[in-house]
Design an enzyme around this catalytic site. Structure first.
Site, mmCIF file in Angstrom:
data_model
loop_
_atom_site.group_PDB
_atom_site.id
_atom_site.type_symbol
_atom_site.label_atom_id
_atom_site.label_comp_id
_atom_site.label_asym_id
_atom_site.label_seq_id
_atom_site.Cartn_x
_atom_site.Cartn_y
_atom_site.Cartn_z
ATOM 1 N N ASP A 271 58.259 64.169 36.396
ATOM 2 C CA ASP A 271 57.771 65.359 37.089
ATOM 3 C C ASP A 271 58.909 66.118 37.746
ATOM 4 O OD1 ASP A 271 55.153 65.446 36.435
ATOM 5 O OD2 ASP A 271 54.417 64.452 38.241
ATOM 6 N N ASP B 104 47.446 62.207 30.625
ATOM 7 C CA ASP B 104 48.069 61.895 31.908
ATOM 8 C C ASP B 104 47.443 60.639 32.518
ATOM 9 O OD1 ASP B 104 49.698 62.267 34.109
ATOM 10 O OD2 ASP B 104 49.012 64.296 34.539
HETATM 11 C C1 DGJ Z 1 51.183 64.858 36.664
HETATM 12 C C2 DGJ Z 1 51.949 65.386 35.496
HETATM 13 O O1 DGJ Z 1 53.145 64.721 35.351
HETATM 14 C C3 DGJ Z 1 52.140 66.871 35.664
HETATM 15 O O2 DGJ Z 1 52.929 67.380 34.631
HETATM 16 C C4 DGJ Z 1 50.793 67.528 35.693
HETATM 17 O O3 DGJ Z 1 50.156 67.359 34.459
HETATM 18 C C5 DGJ Z 1 49.965 66.946 36.813
HETATM 19 N N1 DGJ Z 1 49.901 65.507 36.748
HETATM 20 C C6 DGJ Z 1 48.569 67.499 36.795
HETATM 21 O O4 DGJ Z 1 47.757 66.899 37.700
#
Ligand code: DGJ
Length: 743
Positions: free
Chosen positions: A550, A480
């Protein structure tokens, strides 16, 4: 068969395969002239009539006594500014005496089968020399001594040309590269619609169209990541081009940092496209004997509409950009705990979620953010890649063994490039973040960006990650990156190299990816940046799949996935079923619609299956069984967009298996209506004379019927309930499975 011909007498290069021709020549001043890029044409030695030489008012000319040769009106390959051309250049070099003029003249060239790699950078590749031909053109600026190597690879299949540039300082004085684009292309007209993929967090890669006009139009990023806002991808399509027919030219940059893709249409309607690292803020000092490699740009020309263009990118990026163990393997169906628990979990809770997932047929359990250091919220812990013993008494190693004992693989989340101030790593090395001396440093989500331009920083993170990966049974990593870069300055570089930091940062990211994918070749990497903030071809080289957004709402995902598919293969698009009400838009969509959208990607669940009813669990089991049956078709098949969510209340797309015996048509309708019109959709990619059984409607049709008359999608149940027909509602969807009838 990809071929590159050099006609010595006219110094003309012709790169061609069955679909396209790319023609250029050495001009009178030694620079490179662009003559043609488009549908395949016959080879000839002489295309010099395409070099526009004519006297025009208010024009400056290169040669004394001549009033015809002006770079302002000659279409070029890698132009410079300031010597009769006033348009934006491909390269700008600041020299010690303050001059920015350069004059790259052809010296020699070589042609070879295959394609060389680009040092430190992701790039397309070949597995055999007969898959592509590469032309390496060597040019030199006589004053600075800078050598410029321009690489052009034409692939055997599809209308694809990959380009990049490399600079070597063979002179005696240092210079500063202020702009070093990966490619420049002058097209002879501007009769195009410009199409870009734009958005924001949770709304990535929406399609935006506008007519190309005189002046400058650009997309870029200055955020350090390729960004949610603009994707490093541009299409120029003719006004009449549709998904199925018409000319389109795609430009895709294999890069994950600051980029710029620009069209400058001059007042003579010539269109100059440049693509590469964003020149804004870029300043790379090139000392004597040093070299600089630009990222690669990939151009696709097609006359077969947007689907034709996308399919060329899909084939190339799926099989000659993505690499490694997972490239050609079916991807595991996963369950990620993020939306199920956020930071609120214990090992016991995770095992409960995993056990239910296993019961439903899930193959991989992924533990997301919150397992390390003092990471109980966004405020602390990033940088301390050691399991939190309060949550995980036997560490990651213990949890991973327990998950494997359940019969599933285990995956883990990292955010390697970041640190919280409340972390041991920051307390130990406060100078390891990007920050400008004597100025305040901004945060994003309470986190700071580690200076990945420094080798010792990358080494330290690598060491922590390698330890966990070696000690535990980890099959998957979600990498991430949850903020963009500010105050970009490295404490380790001198003042005259600060313009290098953004690019050196990305090189550090690529370096860490390279080390880990090399050491743990069987681990599946999924890239992520707050969803789709770094969903670009650079990432695809290391991680064959990426978390697309997201926003996990099925209806929102129609646009996101439709837009993403313009350039990126379905096998790279992370898409999961999540709970209702949805956590981003609070919408309630039917469970089958959530799955029907998520199938067209790397499928998984983003919820705690224990919270579903028995009936829903039954559906989930069927969904997983369905995906297991058809995932080869989805992953390796040919994807077609049919009806766009940007234009209609309905979206339709389909995928056809490589042997054309199986097709899945995804049909989605946002809002229901009453007594709706008769509707049908013309399919693509089937074999015309084969009968296909439609497993949804239990009908049989020839491929040519389905492609020319269409698949009837009218809804017989809206308005009135007849017998035991289930009424449709908003957010309805169907998957039509079509199978070639045997015999
Ligand atoms: C952003 C990601 O896109 C989410 O899926 C998740 O992993 C969060 N960060 C966790 O902080």
């Amino acid at each position: 068969m990809a071929t590159i011909i050099f006609h010595e007498e006219t110094k003309t290069f012709h790169l061609y395969n069955e679909q396209i021709s790319y023609v250029m020549c050495v001009l009178e001043n030694g620079h490179l002239g662009q003559l043609y890029f488009g549908k395949r044409i016959h080879d000839k030695a002489d295309f010099s009539y395409l070099v526009e030489k004519a006297p025009r008012p208010m024009t400056s000319y290169v040669f004394e006594g001549d009033r015809t040769f002006s770079l302002e009106h000659i279409r070029q390959e890698y132009p410079v500014y300031g010597t009769t051309d006033y348009r934006h250049p491909a390269v700008e070099i600041l020299q010690e005496n303050g001059s920015r003029i350069s004059d790259f003249q052809y010296v020699e060239h070589s042609i070879a089968g295959g394609k060389p790699g680009l040092e430190g950078l992701p790039a397309t590749y070949t597995e055999a020399d007969d898959e592509a031909e590469t032309l390496c053109l060597i040019l030199k600026d006589p004053v600075t001594g800078i050598r410029l190597e321009l690489l052009y690879t034409i692939f055997d299949r599809d209308g694809v040309i990959a380009r990049s540039a490399r600079f070597v300082n063979e002179g005696t004085r240092p210079v500063h590269l202020l702009s070093a684009m990966s490619m420049s292309l002058d097209l002879p007209d501007c009769d195009y619609v410009w199409m870009q993929l734009s958005g924001a967090w949770a709304r990535e890669r929406h399609i935006k169209n506008r007519r190309l006009e005189q002046g400058i139009q650009a997309i870029d990023s200055r955020r350090g990541n390729s960004s949610h806002e603009q994707n490093p991808f541009l299409v120029l399509k003719r006004p009449g081009t549709s998904e199925t027919q018409g000319e389109a030219v795609g430009f895709s940059l294999i890069y994950s940092g600051n980029f710029r893709i620009q069209a400058e249409v001059d007042t003579h309607n010539v269109t100059r496209i440049t693509a590469g690292i964003n020149p804004e803020g870029f300043d790379w000092k090139l000392d004597t004997c040093e070299s600089f490699q630009t990222p690669e740009a990939v151009m696709v020309y097609t006359e077969h509409g947007l689907n034709g263009m996308s399919q060329a990118y899909h084939r190339l990026y799926r099989s000659r950009l993505a690499r490694g163990y997972w490239r050609d393997r079916v991807r595991p169906i996963l369950n990620n705990n993020w939306e199920a628990t956020y930071f609120d979990f214990t090992e016991e809770r995770l095992l409960e979620i995993a056990a239910k997932a296993k019961e439903c047929g899930v193959e991989l359990f992924v533990l997301d953010d919150g397992w390390f250091g003092e990471r109980n919220s966004e405020l602390a812990g990033l940088g301390d890649w050691i399991a939190n013993p309060e949550r995980l008494p036997e560490g990651i190693s213990g949890l991973s063994r327990k998950i494997e004992a359940l019969g599933m693989k285990f995956g883990l989340w990292f955010e390697p490039e970041m640190v919280n101030k409340d972390s041991d790593l920051f307390r130990e090395h406060p100078d390891w973040i990007l920050q400008t001396p004597d100025r305040s440093v901004s945060h994003g989500r309470y986190q700071y960006v580690l200076d990945f331009s420094r080798r010792e920083v990358v080494d330290r993170i690598h060491e922590m990650m390698r330890k966990i990966l070696s000690e535990s049974r980890i099959s998957y990593i979600k990498w991430d990156m949850n903020r963009s870069i500010t105050e970009c300055y490295s404490a380790a570089l001198p003042a005259d190299r600060q313009g290098e930091v953004f690019h050196r940062y990305i090189l550090g990211v690529y370096d860490l990816y390279d080390r880990l994918t090399g050491e743990f070749p069987e681990v599946l990497f999924e890239s992520c940046a707050s969803g789709g903030g770094r969903f670009d071809p650079g990432m695809l080289y290391y991680a064959p799949q990426g978390w697309a957004s997201d926003d996990s709402d099925a209806i929102e995902r129609l646009k996101i996935q439709y837009g993403t598919s313009m350039c990126y293969p379905i096998s790279s698009i992370g898409s999961h079923v999540s709970v209702i009400p949805n956590h981003q838009v609070y919408r309630r969509t039917p469970l089958h619609t959530r799955a029907n959208v998520a199938y067209f990607g790397t499928f998984g669940y983003e919820l705690d299956l224990n919270k579903l009813t028995e009936e829903e669990i039954g559906q989930v089991k069927e969904q997983i069984a369905f995906m297991k049956e058809y995932r080869e078709t989805i992953q390796y098949g040919t994807f077609y967009r049919l009806v766009s969510p940007f234009e209609k209340n309905e979206t339709v797309w389909m995928v056809v298996s490589e042997d054309q015996n199986t097709a899945l048509v995804g049909w989605y309708r946002v809002l229901n209506g009453v007594n709706m019109p008769y509707s049908r959709v013309k399919l693509q990619g089937l074999r015309p004379d084969v009968i296909y059984e439609n497993e949804f409607s239990h009908t049989e049709h020839y491929g040519d019927e389905l492609m020319n008359l269409g698949l009837i999608t009218s809804d017989v149940t809206s308005g009135e309930i007849i017998g035991d027909l289930v009424p449709c509602t908003d957010f309805e969807s169907r998957i039509y499975v079509l199978k070639a009838k045997k015999g």
